[in-house]
Design a protein around this motif. Structure first.
Motif, PDB file in Angstrom:
ATOM      1  N   TRP A 167     -14.947  22.304 117.765  1.00 34.64           N
ATOM      2  CA  TRP A 167     -15.278  21.071 117.140  1.00 34.64           C
ATOM      3  C   TRP A 167     -15.369  21.485 115.809  1.00 34.64           C
ATOM      4  O   TRP A 167     -16.041  22.360 115.346  1.00 34.64           O
ATOM      5  CB  TRP A 167     -16.281  20.264 117.801  1.00 34.64           C
ATOM      6  CG  TRP A 167     -16.115  18.693 117.585  1.00 34.64           C
ATOM      7  CD1 TRP A 167     -17.394  18.079 116.796  1.00 34.64           C
ATOM      8  CD2 TRP A 167     -15.182  17.779 117.479  1.00 34.64           C
ATOM      9  NE1 TRP A 167     -17.113  16.771 116.768  1.00 34.64           N
ATOM     10  CE2 TRP A 167     -15.675  16.668 117.031  1.00 34.64           C
ATOM     11  CE3 TRP A 167     -13.996  17.999 118.042  1.00 34.64           C
ATOM     12  CZ2 TRP A 167     -14.723  15.219 117.132  1.00 34.64           C
ATOM     13  CZ3 TRP A 167     -12.897  16.742 118.257  1.00 34.64           C
ATOM     14  CH2 TRP A 167     -13.605  15.619 117.527  1.00 34.64           C
ATOM     15  N   LYS A 187     -22.735  18.288 112.417  1.00 35.73           N
ATOM     16  CA  LYS A 187     -21.117  18.192 113.185  1.00 35.73           C
ATOM     17  C   LYS A 187     -21.225  16.803 113.461  1.00 35.73           C
ATOM     18  O   LYS A 187     -22.219  15.826 113.077  1.00 35.73           O
ATOM     19  CB  LYS A 187     -21.128  19.088 114.122  1.00 35.73           C
ATOM     20  CG  LYS A 187     -21.979  18.887 115.200  1.00 35.73           C
ATOM     21  CD  LYS A 187     -21.978  19.785 116.581  1.00 35.73           C
ATOM     22  CE  LYS A 187     -22.681  19.517 117.801  1.00 35.73           C
ATOM     23  NZ  LYS A 187     -22.299  20.170 118.859  1.00 35.73           N
ATOM     24  N   SER A 188     -20.123  16.384 114.148  1.00 36.52           N
ATOM     25  CA  SER A 188     -19.731  15.073 114.572  1.00 36.52           C
ATOM     26  C   SER A 188     -19.953  14.217 113.388  1.00 36.52           C
ATOM     27  O   SER A 188     -19.470  14.320 112.386  1.00 36.52           O
ATOM     28  CB  SER A 188     -20.809  14.799 115.825  1.00 36.52           C
ATOM     29  OG  SER A 188     -20.245  15.841 116.996  1.00 36.52           O
ATOM     30  N   ARG A 189     -20.725  12.866 113.790  1.00 34.79           N
ATOM     31  CA  ARG A 189     -20.825  11.665 112.682  1.00 34.79           C
ATOM     32  C   ARG A 189     -21.471  12.150 111.374  1.00 34.79           C
ATOM     33  O   ARG A 189     -21.258  11.795 110.557  1.00 34.79           O
ATOM     34  CB  ARG A 189     -21.329  10.557 113.446  1.00 34.79           C
ATOM     35  CG  ARG A 189     -20.447   9.893 114.373  1.00 34.79           C
ATOM     36  CD  ARG A 189     -20.980   8.638 114.540  1.00 34.79           C
ATOM     37  NE  ARG A 189     -20.678   7.895 113.510  1.00 34.79           N
ATOM     38  CZ  ARG A 189     -21.345   6.524 113.414  1.00 34.79           C
ATOM     39  NH1 ARG A 189     -21.983   5.838 114.219  1.00 34.79           N
ATOM     40  NH2 ARG A 189     -21.116   6.023 112.254  1.00 34.79           N
ATOM     41  N   GLU A 192     -18.932  13.824 109.346  1.00 33.41           N
ATOM     42  CA  GLU A 192     -17.897  13.129 108.747  1.00 33.41           C
ATOM     43  C   GLU A 192     -18.052  12.646 107.230  1.00 33.41           C
ATOM     44  O   GLU A 192     -17.268  12.026 106.443  1.00 33.41           O
ATOM     45  CB  GLU A 192     -17.457  11.861 109.504  1.00 33.41           C
ATOM     46  CG  GLU A 192     -18.629  10.817 109.759  1.00 33.41           C
ATOM     47  CD  GLU A 192     -18.208   9.594 110.597  1.00 33.41           C
ATOM     48  OE1 GLU A 192     -18.864   8.531 110.600  1.00 33.41           O
ATOM     49  OE2 GLU A 192     -17.126   9.910 111.557  1.00 33.41           O
TER      50      GLU A 192
END
Length: 264
Positions: A167, A187-189, A192
């Protein structure tokens, strides 16, 4: 008063329940009420960044090798002589949807949002993207999409060792001489939102390096605004432009009653 959105739509979708339409005075009152919460959010974000700057570091003792445009490079080489390094793991390689014409859609959106890296460089920080695609494919993709950030090829276990083998994610490193340390990972949201200069600097161990920040003793701090420049006009080691110092100081004085010289 209702808006046209409340009166129904012609495309078969449910009507939108939009907020009321009010007078300019009521609108400004509502804005001021929300501004209180927005200011609190800004202060909380600054406090979180200050706490992040005090996170413990992890020594990186393993040697890593990457392929760059000019050949093999090490993790230390990626710093390009600066103290801080941000590495975004972008998925562009065989097996990723879009290959070989495109990188992952999400990683491509992140790439599209990256501000001019000269502003990061001026804060002793280097941003690098890393994928498993060969350099020839990376060069072709960058040219097609108009991306200019440094982009290297992962050749070993770097992605698995730093949590980005399956990821996307952003790792932050700091180096002191030949020693490299991992200082942060997101990482992840959380990942972003990356792309803007300030968001990147806020995840680094040195932060924005401005006088208003709550940083540990001895950390670099320079006057707010004064180091800013046009992205084609930074000169390493040069003093801030005298005229810009005057302009920004005048602006600070004009708004000091509201902002007290901070960046909020």
């Amino acid at each position: 008063m209702t808006t046209s959105a409340e009166n129904g739509r012609n495309d078969g979708q449910p009507a939108m329940h939009t907020p009321p339409v009010v007078s300019p005075q009521d609108w400004e009152a509502a804005r001021q009420q929300l501004l209180v919460k927005e200011k609190a959010h800004t202060r909380a974000r600054d406090a979180l960044a200050a706490e992040r700057r005090r996170m413990p570091w992890m020594a990186v003792d393993k040697t890593y090798a990457f392929d760059g445009p000019g050949g093999k490079v090490s993790l230390l080489d990626l710093f390009q002589g600066r103290r801080q390094l941000i590495v975004y793991r972008a998925f562009f390689e065989p097996g990723v949807f879009g290959w070989p014409d495109h990188a992952c859609r999400g990683c491509s959106m992140v790439a599209d949002q990256v501000a001019h890296v000269s502003h990061l460089n001026a804060r002793d920080t280097t941003l690098v993207f890393a994928s498993r695609a060969p350099q020839a494919d990376i060069a072709r993709l960058k040219k097609r999409m108009g991306w200019t950030m440094p982009w290297v090829t992962i050749t070993d276990s770097f992605d698995a060792d730093f949590g980005v083998d399956e990821w996307h994610g952003t790792n932050v490193f700091y180096h002191d001489g030949d020693r490299v340390f991992r200082t942060y990972f997101i990482k992840s949201r959380g990942d972003e939102q990356m792309g803007g200069t300030w968001n990147y600097l806020d995840i680094t161990p040195l932060g924005r390096q401005e006088v208003w920040e709550d940083s540990p003793q001895g950390y670099p701090r320079t006057p707010t605004y004064k180091w800013w420049n046009w992205h084609d006009s930074y000169v390493e080691g040069a003093a801030p432009d005298k005229r810009w110092v005057e302009v920004s100081t005048a602006g600070e004085k004009a708004f000091r009653g509201e902002s007290k010289g901070t960046t909020t």
